[in-house]
Scaffold this motif. Structure first.
Motif, short mmCIF file in Angstrom:
data_model
loop_
_atom_site.label_atom_id
_atom_site.label_comp_id
_atom_site.label_asym_id
_atom_site.label_seq_id
_atom_site.Cartn_x
_atom_site.Cartn_y
_atom_site.Cartn_z
N LYS A 162 56.53 70.76 97.67
CA LYS A 162 57.44 70.38 96.59
C LYS A 162 56.70 69.73 95.44
N ILE A 163 55.74 68.85 95.78
CA ILE A 163 54.97 68.18 94.73
C ILE A 163 54.15 69.18 93.93
N VAL A 164 53.51 70.12 94.66
CA VAL A 164 52.68 71.14 93.98
C VAL A 164 53.55 72.02 93.08
N VAL A 165 54.69 72.46 93.60
CA VAL A 165 55.59 73.30 92.81
C VAL A 165 56.09 72.55 91.57
N LYS A 166 56.46 71.29 91.76
CA LYS A 166 56.95 70.49 90.63
C LYS A 166 55.86 70.27 89.59
N ALA A 167 54.65 69.98 90.07
CA ALA A 167 53.53 69.78 89.14
C ALA A 167 53.22 71.07 88.40
N GLY A 168 53.23 72.21 89.10
CA GLY A 168 52.99 73.50 88.45
C GLY A 168 54.05 73.82 87.42
N THR A 169 55.31 73.49 87.75
CA THR A 169 56.41 73.74 86.80
C THR A 169 56.23 72.92 85.53
N TYR A 170 55.93 71.62 85.69
CA TYR A 170 55.74 70.76 84.53
C TYR A 170 54.52 71.19 83.71
N LEU A 171 53.47 71.63 84.41
CA LEU A 171 52.28 72.10 83.70
C LEU A 171 52.59 73.35 82.88
N PHE A 172 53.32 74.28 83.47
CA PHE A 172 53.70 75.50 82.75
C PHE A 172 54.58 75.18 81.55
N LEU A 173 55.57 74.30 81.74
CA LEU A 173 56.46 73.93 80.63
C LEU A 173 55.69 73.20 79.52
N SER A 174 54.74 72.38 79.92
CA SER A 174 53.93 71.66 78.91
C SER A 174 53.09 72.63 78.09
N ILE A 175 52.49 73.62 78.75
CA ILE A 175 51.70 74.62 78.03
C ILE A 175 52.58 75.42 77.07
N MET A 176 53.76 75.84 77.55
CA MET A 176 54.68 76.60 76.69
C MET A 176 55.14 75.75 75.50
N ALA A 177 55.38 74.45 75.75
CA ALA A 177 55.80 73.57 74.66
C ALA A 177 54.70 73.44 73.61
N LEU A 178 53.45 73.33 74.05
CA LEU A 178 52.34 73.25 73.11
C LEU A 178 52.21 74.52 72.28
N ILE A 179 52.39 75.66 72.94
CA ILE A 179 52.30 76.94 72.22
C ILE A 179 53.39 77.04 71.16
N VAL A 180 54.59 76.57 71.49
CA VAL A 180 55.71 76.65 70.54
C VAL A 180 55.55 75.64 69.41
N PHE A 221 52.74 74.10 68.32
CA PHE A 221 51.51 74.09 67.54
C PHE A 221 51.67 74.66 66.13
N PRO A 222 52.39 75.76 65.90
CA PRO A 222 52.56 76.24 64.51
C PRO A 222 53.21 75.21 63.59
N PHE A 223 54.18 74.44 64.13
CA PHE A 223 54.82 73.42 63.31
C PHE A 223 53.84 72.27 63.02
N TYR A 224 53.03 71.92 64.01
CA TYR A 224 52.02 70.90 63.79
C TYR A 224 51.02 71.36 62.74
N TRP A 225 50.62 72.63 62.81
CA TRP A 225 49.66 73.16 61.84
C TRP A 225 50.27 73.19 60.44
N MET A 226 51.55 73.48 60.35
CA MET A 226 52.23 73.47 59.05
C MET A 226 52.20 72.07 58.44
N ILE A 227 52.48 71.06 59.25
CA ILE A 227 52.53 69.69 58.74
C ILE A 227 51.17 69.22 58.27
N ILE A 228 50.13 69.41 59.11
CA ILE A 228 48.81 68.91 58.71
C ILE A 228 48.25 69.72 57.55
#
Length: 297
Positions: free
Chosen positions: A25-43, A45-52
């Motif tokens: 359960k811990i491994v699955v939960k950690a993998g889920t949060y890791l995947f969501l974090s990577i997807m959030a960064l991908i989404v 990042f373009p807005f961050y690049w626009m601002i800077i």
């Protein structure tokens, strides 16, 4: 003694299985949060690049090695973007088209959804099925016929061309009709017995009960008008009727062909800000309205 040993072994096996399950359960939960974090960064990042990018100088933006934070923060890019692109006029044009088209579209959507949900008339199901069939046709295929119609009516370079062709949305009618169907028909029959007219029943009962869906439709319609690009560029790209998406297209291109990208990014950030605020503060209404539409048919 043998029974006691068996009981002890069973308890140890249960503890081992339980520990393994917790680890999984811990491994699955950690993998889920890791995947969501990577997807959030991908989404994000373009807005961050626009601002800077909007805060950089043009020389720093053109460097071969990109910087992920401006060496010198230039807030003046925003003031230059607002004045150079005439954002005030573009905002007014876009707001006018969005508000008028949204109000008229809501009236058409509410009346149509009520007719298909509650009224009985000949050919209702056939007509509704024909409307749903038009959703299978890509919107781009209507561009030529709409353009010819607007040209024949003499509406080129007018607000009529920006508002009227898109007042009817089959998807919004379908969404609201599904919500109306969830309201018990006994209320409608009781209202008819008491002498309540259809329009009064619609205004007093159905609209208040379907308010989340109506708010969702309003938000989505306004966002669609705010983001429209191709059609306004075809029919009303003059100075008096230009919308904000088209106004930013060539506003920061010099006669030599050079583009001031930091100022352009600042303008894009200004234009995107209202949509971000709408999504942040009203997203619960969008989700609530869509979730209440149901699938009853």
């Amino acid at each position: 003694m043998a029974k006691n040993k068996d009981i002890v072994m069973q308890e140890r096996n249960l503890q081992t299985v339980s520990a393994q399950q917790r680890i999984v359960k811990i491994v699955v939960k950690a993998g889920t949060y890791l995947f969501l974090s990577i997807m959030a960064l991908i989404v994000l990042f373009p807005f961050y690049w626009m601002i800077i990018s909007s805060l950089k100088t043009l020389d720093e933006y053109r460097q071969n090695i990109p910087t992920f934070w401006p060496k010198i923060i230039v807030w003046g890019n925003y003031a230059e973007a607002f004045s150079q692109a005439s954002l005030g006029r573009l905002f007014l044009n876009t707001a006018f088209v969005g508000v008028v088209s949204t109000i008229l579209s809501l009236v058409i959507t509410v009346l149509s959804a009520f007719a298909f949900a509650r009224l009985e008339f000949k050919g209702k199901d056939l007509m509704f099925g024909a409307l749903l069939a038009t959703m299978m046709i890509p919107g781009e295929l209507f561009t030529i016929t709409n353009y010819a119609t607007i040209n024949n009516f003499g509406w080129m370079k007018t607000f009529y061309a920006l508002i009227i062709p898109f007042l009817v949305s089959v998807f919004y009618i379908y969404l609201l009709r599904q919500n109306f169907l969830q309201i018990p028909n006994e209320l409608y029959l009781a209202a008819k017995v008491d002498g309540c007219g259809d329009l009064k029943y619609l205004w007093k009962v159905m609209i208040p009960l379907s308010l989340p869906t109506l708010i969702s439709i309003t938000i989505l319609k306004m966002m669609g008008a705010w983001n429209s690009y191709v059609w306004p560029r075809l029919v009303a790209n003059d100075e008096a009727h230009r919308l904000i998406t088209n106004g930013l297209r060539n506003a920061f291109t010099a006669t030599t062909g050079d583009v001031n990208y930091p100022v352009q990014m600042a303008a894009v950030a200004i234009v995107s800000a209202p949509l971000f605020l709408v999504f942040i503060f009203l997203r619960k209404y969008i989700m609530k309205g869509v979730s209440r539409s149901g699938i009853k048919g």
